[in-house]
Design a protein around this motif. Structure first.
Motif, PDB file in Angstrom:
ATOM      1  N   TRP A 188       0.654  -1.325   0.056  1.00 46.49           N
ATOM      2  CA  TRP A 188      -0.014  -0.040   0.021  1.00 46.49           C
ATOM      3  C   TRP A 188       0.850   1.374  -0.116  1.00 46.49           C
ATOM      4  O   TRP A 188       0.369   2.220  -0.877  1.00 46.49           O
ATOM      5  CB  TRP A 188      -0.899   0.130   1.183  1.00 46.49           C
ATOM      6  CG  TRP A 188      -1.832  -0.969   1.014  1.00 46.49           C
ATOM      7  CD1 TRP A 188      -2.134  -2.293   1.562  1.00 46.49           C
ATOM      8  CD2 TRP A 188      -3.256  -0.822   0.314  1.00 46.49           C
ATOM      9  NE1 TRP A 188      -3.327  -2.691   1.051  1.00 46.49           N
ATOM     10  CE2 TRP A 188      -4.091  -1.943   0.239  1.00 46.49           C
ATOM     11  CE3 TRP A 188      -3.675   0.182  -0.543  1.00 46.49           C
ATOM     12  CZ2 TRP A 188      -5.164  -2.046  -0.430  1.00 46.49           C
ATOM     13  CZ3 TRP A 188      -4.824   0.173  -1.071  1.00 46.49           C
ATOM     14  CH2 TRP A 188      -5.660  -1.062  -1.051  1.00 46.49           C
ATOM     15  N   LEU A 189       2.024   0.990   0.840  1.00 47.56           N
ATOM     16  CA  LEU A 189       3.014   2.435   0.729  1.00 47.56           C
ATOM     17  C   LEU A 189       3.486   2.500  -0.452  1.00 47.56           C
ATOM     18  O   LEU A 189       3.529   3.761  -1.196  1.00 47.56           O
ATOM     19  CB  LEU A 189       4.016   2.163   1.870  1.00 47.56           C
ATOM     20  CG  LEU A 189       3.578   2.367   3.277  1.00 47.56           C
ATOM     21  CD1 LEU A 189       4.480   1.842   4.314  1.00 47.56           C
ATOM     22  CD2 LEU A 189       3.149   3.644   3.669  1.00 47.56           C
ATOM     23  N   LEU A 190       3.863   1.648  -1.212  1.00 47.11           N
ATOM     24  CA  LEU A 190       4.592   1.485  -2.559  1.00 47.11           C
ATOM     25  C   LEU A 190       3.584   2.282  -3.532  1.00 47.11           C
ATOM     26  O   LEU A 190       3.954   2.965  -4.271  1.00 47.11           O
ATOM     27  CB  LEU A 190       5.041   0.352  -3.027  1.00 47.11           C
ATOM     28  CG  LEU A 190       6.328  -0.077  -2.381  1.00 47.11           C
ATOM     29  CD1 LEU A 190       6.714  -1.613  -3.150  1.00 47.11           C
ATOM     30  CD2 LEU A 190       7.383   0.953  -2.905  1.00 47.11           C
ATOM     31  N   ASP A 191       2.266   1.928  -3.486  1.00 41.73           N
ATOM     32  CA  ASP A 191       1.179   2.318  -4.479  1.00 41.73           C
ATOM     33  C   ASP A 191       0.958   3.671  -4.356  1.00 41.73           C
ATOM     34  O   ASP A 191       0.987   4.566  -5.382  1.00 41.73           O
ATOM     35  CB  ASP A 191       0.069   1.583  -3.888  1.00 41.73           C
ATOM     36  CG  ASP A 191      -0.733   0.539  -4.709  1.00 41.73           C
ATOM     37  OD1 ASP A 191       0.198   0.089  -5.515  1.00 41.73           O
ATOM     38  OD2 ASP A 191      -1.879   0.102  -4.865  1.00 41.73           O
ATOM     39  N   GLY A 192       1.159   4.192  -2.954  1.00 41.43           N
ATOM     40  CA  GLY A 192       1.060   5.613  -2.785  1.00 41.43           C
ATOM     41  C   GLY A 192       2.227   6.428  -3.264  1.00 41.43           C
ATOM     42  O   GLY A 192       1.990   7.368  -4.157  1.00 41.43           O
ATOM     43  N   PHE A 193       3.361   5.864  -3.199  1.00 41.34           N
ATOM     44  CA  PHE A 193       4.764   6.565  -3.704  1.00 41.34           C
ATOM     45  C   PHE A 193       4.548   6.643  -5.213  1.00 41.34           C
ATOM     46  O   PHE A 193       4.907   7.497  -6.133  1.00 41.34           O
ATOM     47  CB  PHE A 193       6.053   5.897  -3.229  1.00 41.34           C
ATOM     48  CG  PHE A 193       6.137   6.068  -1.771  1.00 41.34           C
ATOM     49  CD1 PHE A 193       6.043   7.348  -1.167  1.00 41.34           C
ATOM     50  CD2 PHE A 193       6.469   4.913  -1.043  1.00 41.34           C
ATOM     51  CE1 PHE A 193       6.124   7.210   0.252  1.00 41.34           C
ATOM     52  CE2 PHE A 193       6.531   4.940   0.423  1.00 41.34           C
ATOM     53  CZ  PHE A 193       6.543   6.287   0.935  1.00 41.34           C
ATOM     54  N   ALA A 194       4.248   5.408  -5.748  1.00 39.77           N
ATOM     55  CA  ALA A 194       3.737   5.469  -7.487  1.00 39.77           C
ATOM     56  C   ALA A 194       2.923   6.394  -7.879  1.00 39.77           C
ATOM     57  O   ALA A 194       3.126   7.041  -8.715  1.00 39.77           O
ATOM     58  CB  ALA A 194       3.623   4.039  -7.786  1.00 39.77           C
ATOM     59  N   GLY A 195       1.818   6.541  -6.843  1.00 40.83           N
ATOM     60  CA  GLY A 195       0.774   7.601  -7.344  1.00 40.83           C
ATOM     61  C   GLY A 195       1.514   8.881  -7.340  1.00 40.83           C
ATOM     62  O   GLY A 195       1.171   9.728  -8.188  1.00 40.83           O
ATOM     63  N   THR A 196       2.362   9.182  -6.495  1.00 37.42           N
ATOM     64  CA  THR A 196       3.151  10.553  -6.190  1.00 37.42           C
ATOM     65  C   THR A 196       3.813  10.674  -7.566  1.00 37.42           C
ATOM     66  O   THR A 196       4.061  11.811  -8.081  1.00 37.42           O
ATOM     67  CB  THR A 196       3.918  10.479  -4.979  1.00 37.42           C
ATOM     68  OG1 THR A 196       3.202  10.443  -3.650  1.00 37.42           O
ATOM     69  CG2 THR A 196       4.796  12.088  -4.931  1.00 37.42           C
TER      70      THR A 196
END
Ligand SMILES: [Zn+2]
Length: 264
Positions: free
Chosen positions: A213-221
């Protein structure tokens, strides 16, 4: 303007600083590889973590960190961005109702779990265990190790005070108890949430892969950064490097102006 940072405890009780991802041009170089997730996390940590004097950490250092320590560092990066909430979408397993769960990362931030701990089997035999580090993931992936017994065995350091090697075979009866022992010692890495369905009142445990979930957030950024570059380059014909050299508040200002004038 100082870049926002959050501190956290890295291995060997050393305090480290994490900066917000998305605040540096080099953040566009991170490849969010879903196949080799451990390498993506390592690259993120090398890029965004420094010691409290601002010195970068070694490029191989995060490989020696436990998965729990890496999660604490990723959480600190997210908190540095002032973005503490992860919204999870899950479906009720009884009635199918969609539920949104808000995870507040501030409740998970803290000292990492101790890398070593002791567990006792039903007969009272003392077993010394260590938490897996990213190097273990890399080795298991390279060697194609999938058997639970082999994974568990490689994390046993001693049995009844006697050091054991990687060829040690733990009794089959230990395996699920070992899983529980690792989950109890490091609840963050195999996070289980408890939720109740608002439609049918069904109590449901939700397994949460926090790192994913954290990686998903960084990829979104990162995707948002690329979109901003595209909009500013289209409107003003600046180069990618020129756009990324702008402080975030100035980028935001120009994007607002583009939207207000209907240029996009
Ligand atoms: Zn339900």
């Amino acid at each position: 303007m100082n870049e926002p940072k959050a501190t956290f405890t890295a291995p060997a009780a050393q305090r480290c600083c994490a900066r917000a991802f998305g605040s540096a041009a080099c953040d566009l170089d991170i490849a969010f590889d879903v196949v080799d997730r451990a390498s993506a996390v390592t690259a993120l940590l090398v890029s965004c973590v420094s010691d409290t004097q601002g010195r970068a950490i070694g490029i191989d250092e995060p490989w020696t960190w436990t998965l729990n320590q890496r999660l604490q560092a990723l959480i600190a990066m997210r908190l540095a961005a002032g973005d503490a909430i992860i919204e999870l979408q899950v479906a009720c397993s009884a009635c199918g109702e969609a539920m949104a769960l808000d995870l507040d990362l501030r409740t998970f931030a803290g000292d990492p779990a101790a890398p070593r701990f002791t567990w006792y089997d039903d007969d009272g035999t003392e077993v010394s265990l260590r938490l897996p580090c990213a190097d273990d993931l890399r080795r298991w992936r390279r060697d194609g190790v999938l058997a639970q017994e082999t994974l568990a065995a490689s994390l046993i350091e001693s049995v009844a005070g006697q050091a054991v090697g990687a060829d040690h075979h733990p009794p089959a009866g230990w395996l699920s108890a070992l899983d529980d022992a690792f989950a109890a010692h490091d609840p963050l890495t195999a996070l289980q949430l408890q939720t109740r369905c608002p439609a049918c009142d069904h109590d449901q445990p939700v397994a949460c892969d926090l790192e994913a979930w954290l990686l998903d957030g960084f990829a979104g950024t990162q995707a948002k950064m690329l979109e901003e570059v595209l909009q500013l380059a289209s409107a003003f014909h600046w180069s990618e490097a020129e756009i990324l050299a702008l402080p975030r508040w100035r980028r935001a200002h120009y994007l607002q102006q583009i939207a207000a004038r209907g240029w996009a």
